[in-house]
Design a protein around this motif. Structure first.
Motif, PDB file in Angstrom:
ATOM      1  N   THR A  66       0.821  -1.217   0.000  1.00  0.00           N
ATOM      2  CA  THR A  66       0.000   0.000   0.000  1.00  0.00           C
ATOM      3  C   THR A  66       0.848   1.258   0.000  1.00  0.00           C
ATOM      4  O   THR A  66       0.357   2.337   0.320  1.00  0.00           O
ATOM      5  CB  THR A  66      -0.927   0.049   1.235  1.00  0.00           C
ATOM      6  OG1 THR A  66      -0.132  -0.062   2.410  1.00  0.00           O
ATOM      7  CG2 THR A  66      -1.963  -1.033   1.198  1.00  0.00           C
ATOM      8  N   THR A  89       4.991   0.129  -7.446  1.00  0.00           N
ATOM      9  CA  THR A  89       4.473  -0.982  -8.238  1.00  0.00           C
ATOM     10  C   THR A  89       4.284  -2.212  -7.361  1.00  0.00           C
ATOM     11  O   THR A  89       4.927  -2.354  -6.319  1.00  0.00           O
ATOM     12  CB  THR A  89       5.438  -1.345  -9.388  1.00  0.00           C
ATOM     13  OG1 THR A  89       6.622  -1.958  -8.835  1.00  0.00           O
ATOM     14  CG2 THR A  89       5.842  -0.124 -10.194  1.00  0.00           C
ATOM     15  N   PRO A  93      -1.603  -4.809  -7.045  1.00  0.00           N
ATOM     16  CA  PRO A  93      -1.639  -3.377  -6.706  1.00  0.00           C
ATOM     17  C   PRO A  93      -2.735  -3.047  -5.691  1.00  0.00           C
ATOM     18  O   PRO A  93      -3.854  -3.546  -5.779  1.00  0.00           O
ATOM     19  CB  PRO A  93      -1.937  -2.702  -8.052  1.00  0.00           C
ATOM     20  CG  PRO A  93      -1.565  -3.714  -9.089  1.00  0.00           C
ATOM     21  CD  PRO A  93      -1.834  -5.052  -8.472  1.00  0.00           C
ATOM     22  N   THR A  94      -2.361  -2.213  -4.729  1.00  0.00           N
ATOM     23  CA  THR A  94      -3.313  -1.684  -3.760  1.00  0.00           C
ATOM     24  C   THR A  94      -3.117  -0.173  -3.739  1.00  0.00           C
ATOM     25  O   THR A  94      -2.467   0.363  -2.845  1.00  0.00           O
ATOM     26  CB  THR A  94      -3.069  -2.271  -2.356  1.00  0.00           C
ATOM     27  OG1 THR A  94      -2.925  -3.691  -2.454  1.00  0.00           O
ATOM     28  CG2 THR A  94      -4.231  -1.955  -1.415  1.00  0.00           C
ATOM     29  N   PRO A  95      -3.642   0.525  -4.756  1.00  0.00           N
ATOM     30  CA  PRO A  95      -3.377   1.968  -4.858  1.00  0.00           C
ATOM     31  C   PRO A  95      -3.751   2.710  -3.581  1.00  0.00           C
ATOM     32  O   PRO A  95      -4.827   2.507  -3.029  1.00  0.00           O
ATOM     33  CB  PRO A  95      -4.265   2.393  -6.035  1.00  0.00           C
ATOM     34  CG  PRO A  95      -4.389   1.156  -6.869  1.00  0.00           C
ATOM     35  CD  PRO A  95      -4.440   0.026  -5.877  1.00  0.00           C
ATOM     36  N   GLU A  96      -2.842   3.530  -3.128  1.00  0.00           N
ATOM     37  CA  GLU A  96      -3.003   4.281  -1.884  1.00  0.00           C
ATOM     38  C   GLU A  96      -3.272   5.737  -2.224  1.00  0.00           C
ATOM     39  O   GLU A  96      -2.520   6.357  -2.969  1.00  0.00           O
ATOM     40  CB  GLU A  96      -1.720   4.151  -1.051  1.00  0.00           C
ATOM     41  CG  GLU A  96      -1.661   5.033   0.162  1.00  0.00           C
ATOM     42  CD  GLU A  96      -2.789   4.768   1.111  1.00  0.00           C
ATOM     43  OE1 GLU A  96      -3.475   5.734   1.478  1.00  0.00           O
ATOM     44  OE2 GLU A  96      -2.997   3.598   1.483  1.00  0.00           O
ATOM     45  N   GLN A  97      -4.353   6.269  -1.700  1.00  0.00           N
ATOM     46  CA  GLN A  97      -4.734   7.633  -2.033  1.00  0.00           C
ATOM     47  C   GLN A  97      -3.930   8.669  -1.251  1.00  0.00           C
ATOM     48  O   GLN A  97      -3.810   9.804  -1.669  1.00  0.00           O
ATOM     49  CB  GLN A  97      -6.234   7.829  -1.759  1.00  0.00           C
ATOM     50  CG  GLN A  97      -7.123   6.878  -2.565  1.00  0.00           C
ATOM     51  CD  GLN A  97      -6.915   7.000  -4.055  1.00  0.00           C
ATOM     52  OE1 GLN A  97      -6.835   8.099  -4.578  1.00  0.00           O
ATOM     53  NE2 GLN A  97      -6.812   5.873  -4.748  1.00  0.00           N
ATOM     54  N   HIS A 104       3.594   8.242  -7.217  1.00  0.00           N
ATOM     55  CA  HIS A 104       2.526   7.772  -8.103  1.00  0.00           C
ATOM     56  C   HIS A 104       2.457   6.259  -8.015  1.00  0.00           C
ATOM     57  O   HIS A 104       3.490   5.580  -8.065  1.00  0.00           O
ATOM     58  CB  HIS A 104       2.802   8.198  -9.545  1.00  0.00           C
ATOM     59  CG  HIS A 104       1.948   7.495 -10.559  1.00  0.00           C
ATOM     60  ND1 HIS A 104       0.606   7.744 -10.694  1.00  0.00           N
ATOM     61  CD2 HIS A 104       2.258   6.537 -11.475  1.00  0.00           C
ATOM     62  CE1 HIS A 104       0.119   6.973 -11.661  1.00  0.00           C
ATOM     63  NE2 HIS A 104       1.093   6.236 -12.136  1.00  0.00           N
ATOM     64  N   TYR A 105       1.253   5.720  -7.869  1.00  0.00           N
ATOM     65  CA  TYR A 105       1.068   4.263  -7.789  1.00  0.00           C
ATOM     66  C   TYR A 105       0.583   3.758  -9.148  1.00  0.00           C
ATOM     67  O   TYR A 105      -0.457   4.183  -9.639  1.00  0.00           O
ATOM     68  CB  TYR A 105       0.036   3.920  -6.707  1.00  0.00           C
ATOM     69  CG  TYR A 105       0.209   2.512  -6.148  1.00  0.00           C
ATOM     70  CD1 TYR A 105       0.192   1.389  -6.976  1.00  0.00           C
ATOM     71  CD2 TYR A 105       0.401   2.312  -4.789  1.00  0.00           C
ATOM     72  CE1 TYR A 105       0.367   0.129  -6.465  1.00  0.00           C
ATOM     73  CE2 TYR A 105       0.562   1.040  -4.264  1.00  0.00           C
ATOM     74  CZ  TYR A 105       0.550  -0.053  -5.108  1.00  0.00           C
ATOM     75  OH  TYR A 105       0.718  -1.310  -4.596  1.00  0.00           O
ATOM     76  N   ARG A 106       1.346   2.858  -9.748  1.00  0.00           N
ATOM     77  CA  ARG A 106       0.953   2.238 -11.017  1.00  0.00           C
ATOM     78  C   ARG A 106      -0.113   1.190 -10.706  1.00  0.00           C
ATOM     79  O   ARG A 106       0.147   0.238  -9.957  1.00  0.00           O
ATOM     80  CB  ARG A 106       2.170   1.611 -11.676  1.00  0.00           C
ATOM     81  CG  ARG A 106       1.903   1.027 -13.072  1.00  0.00           C
ATOM     82  CD  ARG A 106       3.203   0.454 -13.614  1.00  0.00           C
ATOM     83  NE  ARG A 106       3.028  -0.274 -14.848  1.00  0.00           N
ATOM     84  CZ  ARG A 106       3.460   0.142 -16.038  1.00  0.00           C
ATOM     85  NH1 ARG A 106       4.064   1.314 -16.137  1.00  0.00           N
ATOM     86  NH2 ARG A 106       3.290  -0.602 -17.108  1.00  0.00           N
ATOM     87  N   ASP A 107      -1.299   1.352 -11.276  1.00  0.00           N
ATOM     88  CA  ASP A 107      -2.418   0.495 -10.881  1.00  0.00           C
ATOM     89  C   ASP A 107      -2.540  -0.781 -11.692  1.00  0.00           C
ATOM     90  O   ASP A 107      -3.482  -1.548 -11.511  1.00  0.00           O
ATOM     91  CB  ASP A 107      -3.741   1.274 -10.907  1.00  0.00           C
ATOM     92  CG  ASP A 107      -4.050   1.849 -12.287  1.00  0.00           C
ATOM     93  OD1 ASP A 107      -3.299   1.541 -13.235  1.00  0.00           O
ATOM     94  OD2 ASP A 107      -5.032   2.605 -12.404  1.00  0.00           O
TER      95      ASP A 107
END
Length: 255
Positions: A66, A89, A93-97, A104-107
């Protein structure tokens, strides 16, 4: 301190069949622990030096979960390398806001052993290398050496009996103590922590297995022997800060 034999047992977080709710519960706990302890902020100068020598501002973080330590580490890194940015990465993936500016989170899924060509920059793994058995870990490291890409791997866990005994004694109480700090508060998290303690036992199992999987500096030397001997160098050891011992492996092209 004598090391236990390295045993590559399974971790629940590695399993694609792990229910989404349990995966979220475990990674949220790891998230809040890293944020509160700021365990990896002290490695910012090492990362800044790698960015400088590589001539880049970008870090490509592998096995990010995360967000790993980056909510506090990136501001610490930017304090010594102002233009630093990170692409997070993960295979799951667990995109974190709640990420800091520059992260930047690669989804889409990224396999750390098959990194897309467009993901350029200094590669990092935080508590990630132990997830790979020796042949895969060597392939992952060998790919960085073959492409002349700097890579840095850091691990907080230790493969020693005292460390594992401390986990057995402390992990469940720590999960109970940190869970009220996790936001947003969810009924299922409370139920799976205090009523039916599935999450504490899951986290305890994965923590002990992570320790038994951890590569010590001597193991890292064996893993990297012969990798990138033509102009690529490796260094490994233990970095101590805030009362914690962080095992590290750094690979980079020779100047």
């Amino acid at each position: 301190m004598p090391l236990l034999p390295r045993i590559h047992l399974f971790e629940f977080l590695d399993q694609p069949w792990l229910p989404k709710l349990l995966r979220r519960g475990e990674v949220d706990y790891l998230h809040v622990v890293l944020d509160r302890l700021r365990s990896y902020d002290s490695v910012a100068p090492q990362l800044a030096e790698l960015l400088r020598t590589a001539g880049t501002d970008r870090v490509v973080d592998l096995c990010s979960g995360t967000g790993g330590p980056w909510r506090t580490l990136l501001p610490a890194l930017q304090a010594v390398h102002g233009r630093a940015e990170v692409v997070l990465t993960d295979l799951h993936p667990t995109p974190e806001q709640e990420l800091p500016p520059g992260a930047h989170y690669r989804d889409t899924p990224v396999d750390a052993t098959r990194i897309p060509e467009e993901l350029t920059g200094v590669r990092t793994l935080f508590d990630g290398l132990h997830h790979f058995p020796p042949e895969q870990a060597r392939a992952l490291l060998g790919d960085a050496a073959a492409r002349k890409v700097p890579i840095a791997a850091f691990e907080l866990t230790q493969r020693s009996l005292p460390y594992i005994l401390s986990q057995i004694l402390l992990v469940v109480p720590l999960v109970w103590g940190f869970t009220p700090l996790i936001r947003p508060m969810r009924w299922w998290r409370l139920a799976l922590t205090y009523l039916v303690p599935i999450l504490p036992l899951l986290i305890l199992w994965d923590g002990v297995v992570s320790s038994l999987r951890t590569y010590a500096p001597a193991d890292l030397e064996k893993l990297t022997t012969g990798l990138g001997s033509d102009g690529y160098r490796w260094s490994s050891g233990v970095h101590r800060a805030k009362g914690m011992a962080i095992t590290y492996l750094i690979g980079q092209p020779r100047a």
